[in-house]
Design an enzyme around this catalytic site. Structure first.
Site, PDB file in Angstrom:
ATOM      1  N   THR A  29       0.841  -1.195   0.000  1.00  0.00           N
ATOM      2  CA  THR A  29       0.000   0.000   0.000  1.00  0.00           C
ATOM      3  C   THR A  29       0.877   1.247   0.000  1.00  0.00           C
ATOM      4  O   THR A  29       1.760   1.397   0.833  1.00  0.00           O
ATOM      5  CB  THR A  29      -0.914  -0.008   1.237  1.00  0.00           C
ATOM      6  OG1 THR A  29      -1.795  -1.126   1.142  1.00  0.00           O
ATOM      7  CG2 THR A  29      -1.724   1.266   1.338  1.00  0.00           C
ATOM      8  N   GLN A 103      -4.051  -7.067  -7.114  1.00  0.00           N
ATOM      9  CA  GLN A 103      -4.476  -7.658  -5.851  1.00  0.00           C
ATOM     10  C   GLN A 103      -5.858  -7.117  -5.489  1.00  0.00           C
ATOM     11  O   GLN A 103      -6.035  -5.915  -5.303  1.00  0.00           O
ATOM     12  CB  GLN A 103      -3.504  -7.387  -4.710  1.00  0.00           C
ATOM     13  CG  GLN A 103      -3.869  -8.273  -3.505  1.00  0.00           C
ATOM     14  CD  GLN A 103      -3.134  -7.934  -2.244  1.00  0.00           C
ATOM     15  OE1 GLN A 103      -3.234  -6.817  -1.747  1.00  0.00           O
ATOM     16  NE2 GLN A 103      -2.406  -8.897  -1.699  1.00  0.00           N
ATOM     17  N   HIS A 184      -6.541 -11.087  -1.845  1.00  0.00           N
ATOM     18  CA  HIS A 184      -5.933 -10.823  -0.543  1.00  0.00           C
ATOM     19  C   HIS A 184      -6.758 -11.555   0.522  1.00  0.00           C
ATOM     20  O   HIS A 184      -7.789 -11.073   0.975  1.00  0.00           O
ATOM     21  CB  HIS A 184      -5.899  -9.326  -0.261  1.00  0.00           C
ATOM     22  CG  HIS A 184      -4.900  -8.930   0.785  1.00  0.00           C
ATOM     23  ND1 HIS A 184      -4.380  -9.827   1.694  1.00  0.00           N
ATOM     24  CD2 HIS A 184      -4.320  -7.725   1.077  1.00  0.00           C
ATOM     25  CE1 HIS A 184      -3.530  -9.201   2.498  1.00  0.00           C
ATOM     26  NE2 HIS A 184      -3.473  -7.929   2.138  1.00  0.00           N
ATOM     27  N   ASN A 187      -3.525 -11.370   6.358  1.00  0.00           N
ATOM     28  CA  ASN A 187      -3.290 -10.152   7.146  1.00  0.00           C
ATOM     29  C   ASN A 187      -4.526  -9.570   7.806  1.00  0.00           C
ATOM     30  O   ASN A 187      -4.612  -8.360   8.020  1.00  0.00           O
ATOM     31  CB  ASN A 187      -2.591  -9.091   6.291  1.00  0.00           C
ATOM     32  CG  ASN A 187      -1.211  -9.522   5.854  1.00  0.00           C
ATOM     33  OD1 ASN A 187      -0.733 -10.592   6.236  1.00  0.00           O
ATOM     34  ND2 ASN A 187      -0.555  -8.717   5.040  1.00  0.00           N
ATOM     35  N   TYR A 189      -7.710  -9.328   6.786  1.00  0.00           N
ATOM     36  CA  TYR A 189      -8.768  -8.714   5.996  1.00  0.00           C
ATOM     37  C   TYR A 189      -9.945  -9.684   5.831  1.00  0.00           C
ATOM     38  O   TYR A 189      -9.976 -10.756   6.431  1.00  0.00           O
ATOM     39  CB  TYR A 189      -8.201  -8.207   4.670  1.00  0.00           C
ATOM     40  CG  TYR A 189      -7.163  -7.131   4.895  1.00  0.00           C
ATOM     41  CD1 TYR A 189      -7.521  -5.905   5.470  1.00  0.00           C
ATOM     42  CD2 TYR A 189      -5.819  -7.337   4.599  1.00  0.00           C
ATOM     43  CE1 TYR A 189      -6.570  -4.922   5.727  1.00  0.00           C
ATOM     44  CE2 TYR A 189      -4.865  -6.354   4.858  1.00  0.00           C
ATOM     45  CZ  TYR A 189      -5.240  -5.160   5.424  1.00  0.00           C
ATOM     46  OH  TYR A 189      -4.300  -4.187   5.691  1.00  0.00           O
ATOM     47  N   ASN A 245      -3.340  -7.522  12.612  1.00  0.00           N
ATOM     48  CA  ASN A 245      -4.685  -6.949  12.531  1.00  0.00           C
ATOM     49  C   ASN A 245      -5.745  -7.771  13.261  1.00  0.00           C
ATOM     50  O   ASN A 245      -6.921  -7.749  12.896  1.00  0.00           O
ATOM     51  CB  ASN A 245      -5.087  -6.725  11.066  1.00  0.00           C
ATOM     52  CG  ASN A 245      -4.258  -5.647  10.402  1.00  0.00           C
ATOM     53  OD1 ASN A 245      -3.839  -4.690  11.040  1.00  0.00           O
ATOM     54  ND2 ASN A 245      -3.994  -5.811   9.122  1.00  0.00           N
ATOM     55  N   ARG A 327       9.945  -4.432   1.015  1.00  0.00           N
ATOM     56  CA  ARG A 327      10.587  -3.139   1.298  1.00  0.00           C
ATOM     57  C   ARG A 327      11.758  -2.837   0.363  1.00  0.00           C
ATOM     58  O   ARG A 327      11.933  -1.679  -0.028  1.00  0.00           O
ATOM     59  CB  ARG A 327      11.018  -3.088   2.759  1.00  0.00           C
ATOM     60  CG  ARG A 327       9.850  -3.116   3.736  1.00  0.00           C
ATOM     61  CD  ARG A 327      10.320  -3.063   5.183  1.00  0.00           C
ATOM     62  NE  ARG A 327       9.228  -3.247   6.118  1.00  0.00           N
ATOM     63  CZ  ARG A 327       8.832  -4.417   6.595  1.00  0.00           C
ATOM     64  NH1 ARG A 327       9.452  -5.523   6.206  1.00  0.00           N
ATOM     65  NH2 ARG A 327       7.822  -4.518   7.445  1.00  0.00           N
TER      66      ARG A 327
END
Length: 376
Positions: A29, A103, A184, A187, A189, A245, A327
Site C-alpha cells: 500500500t 491484488q 488478498h 493479514n 482482511y 490486525n 521493502r
C-alpha cells in the site's frame, strides 16, 4: 540470457505466463490514488513501470466495492474511472516489458465509518479488531491513525453479493489490462476473517467447522477463476502464522494445509504466503512449507524479510518457486539488477511510505543514476 547458476534468474512458467526471473514485487500500500474517486494515476504508472524488471509485479491492494475500502487514498477497481486509471498503469508496465497482477481487496472490519459514508464495516462476525488502527485522511495531507470501527456481521445473502463483487472485480482487472488477479486472503482482511477460528464466530454454513470457515475462500477463488476466464491467472495470498490486525487461528497448520488443498482442487495458479516479518515473529517451519508443497500443485510464492541468499536457498530446497521482496522494492526500482550483481541497496524512507507525491515513490535512484551522480 539467464544465469543458470543463479536460481533467482531462472525463467518460470506461471500457467501460460512466462516470467523471466523468480523475483516478485509483492503488494504494498502506497496511498497515492487521485482524489476524488481513488483513481490510479500517471504517478502510479511511473512507479510500477520503474520496477518492471521483476518477474512478476502484484499491485497494491485495490478495493472491490465501496464497503471494501479501509485506508485513505488507496485505489479501487470498482468504477469506470478507476478501471481507466489502472489501464494507464498496465500499459506502462507492459511497455517496459513487465507483467502485473491486480491484488483484489476487501478489508472487512479493518475500516472506519469515516471511510464508508458513516456505515459500519462488515465482517464474518460483529467482533471489533481491538487495538488495530487504520488511517484516514487529515487536512494536512498526512494519514491520521484511528481505531477500526466496530463491524456488523454479514448476512448470508450479503456474503453471496460480495462473491459477485469479487467476480466483477476480476472482470474489471482483465478489462484494465492486468495479466491476472491475486485475492488478498491474508493479514486480517475480510477473507481471513472467515478463515481464522479466532475471528469467525458464525454458526451457519460460513462458520464453525473448518470446512465451513473455508467456504468463503473457496467460493471467492472460484468466482475469480470465472471472472478472469483462466484459473491459472488467479493467485491467493495467505498468512498462516500472521496475527496481524487481530486475526489468529487455533490450529494454523491444519487450517492452512486444508486451505491449500482446497485451492489446489479448484486449480488456482499460485499461493502467495506472507510470512510474519516483524521482530520476534514466529518462524514458519520448513516442514510446514514442505507440506503445503505436497498438497498444492501450483506455484508457491513466499515473501517476508527475504534477502538474496535466503531466497536462493528457498528456491534450491524446492518449497518455493518465486520470492517476493517487499521493502527493498520500495527504494530500489532496479532491485533485480542489484540482486544479480550483489550491489548495495538504497534504504527506504519510512515517512514517505503512505501518501504524498513523487518523493519516496518515484525518486529513488537506480545504480546507473547513482553512478552518473558520482561522475557529475
Amino acid at each position: 540470457m539467464p544465469d543458470i547458476q543463479d536460481p533467482l534468474f531462472q525463467p518460470y512458467s506461471l500457467g501460460s505466463l512466462e516470467l523471466p526471473n523468480r523475483i516478485v514485487m509483492p503488494p504494498m500500500t502506497r496511498s497515492r490514488a487521485s482524489q476524488p474517486g481513488d483513481v490510479p494515476n500517471d504517478l502510479m504508472a511511473e512507479y510500477y513501470a520503474q520496477r518492471a524488471g521483476a518477474g512478476l509485479i502484484i499491485s497494491e491492494g485495490t478495493w472491490i466495492s465501496p464497503l471494501g475500502k479501509g485506508y485513505a487514498w488507496t485505489p479501487g477497481i470498482h468504477t469506470p474511472m478507476q478501471v481507466a486509471g489502472w489501464r494507464k498503469v498496465t500499459k506502462a508496465i507492459h511497455a517496459a516489458g513487465g507483467r502485473i497482477f491486480a491484488q483484489l481487496w476487501h478489508v472487512g472490519r479493518l475500516s472506519h465509518i469515516s471511510l464508508l459514508d458513516g456505515q459500519a464495516p462488515v465482517s464474518s462476525t460483529a467482533l471489533q479488531a481491538g487495538g488495530v488502527n487504520v488511517f484516514i485522511a487529515e487536512s494536512d495531507g498526512k494519514p491520521g491513525f484511528v481505531q477500526a470501527s466496530k463491524p456488523r456481521a454479514l448476512k448470508v445473502e450479503e456474503i453471496h453479493a460480495i462473491i459477485d463483487e469479487f467476480r466483477q472485480a476480476a472482470r474489471n482487472a482483465m478489462a484494465a489490462g492486468f495479466d491476472g488477479v491475486e485475492l488478498h486472503a491474508a493479514n486480517g482482511y475480510l477473507v481471513n476473517q472467515f478463515i481464522d477460528s479466532g475471528a469467525n464466530g458464525r454458526s451457519d454454513e460460513y462458520g464453525g467447522s473448518l470446512e465451513n470457515r473455508l467456504r468463503f475462500l473457496g467460493e471467492v477463488a472460484q468466482a475469480l477463476a470465472e471472472g478472469t476466464g483462466d484459473k491459472g491467472r488467479v493467485g491467493i495470498r495467505l498468512a498462516p502464522l500472521t496475527t496481524l490486525n487481530g486475526c489468529f487461528d487455533d490450529d494454523p497448520e491444519t487450517t492452512y494445509i486444508a486451505a491449500a488443498k482446497l485451492l489446489g482442487d479448484i486449480g488456482v495458479g499460485y499461493i502467495h504466503i506472507a510470512e510474519a516479518d516483524w521482530d520476534d515473529a514466529p518462524d514458519m517451519p520448513v516442514g510446514f512449507k514442505q507440506r503445503l508443497r505436497e498438497v498444492f500443485p501450483g506455484a508457491m510464492i513466499y515473501a517476508g524479510h527475504y534477502n538474496a541468499e535466503r531466497a536462493r536457498t528457498a528456491l534450491r530446497e524446492g518449497w518455493a518457486d518465486l520470492i517476493g521482496f517487499g521493502r527493498p522494492f520500495v527504494a530500489n526500482p532496479d532491485l533485480p539488477e542489484r540482486l544479480r550483481t550483489g550491489a548495495s541497496l538504497n534504504p527506504h524512507d519510512r515517512d514517505s511510505l503512505f501518501g504524498g507525491g513523487e518523493r519516496g515513490l518515484t525518486d529513488y535512484p537506480t545504480l546507473a543514476q547513482s553512478a552518473e551522480n558520482l561522475e557529475a
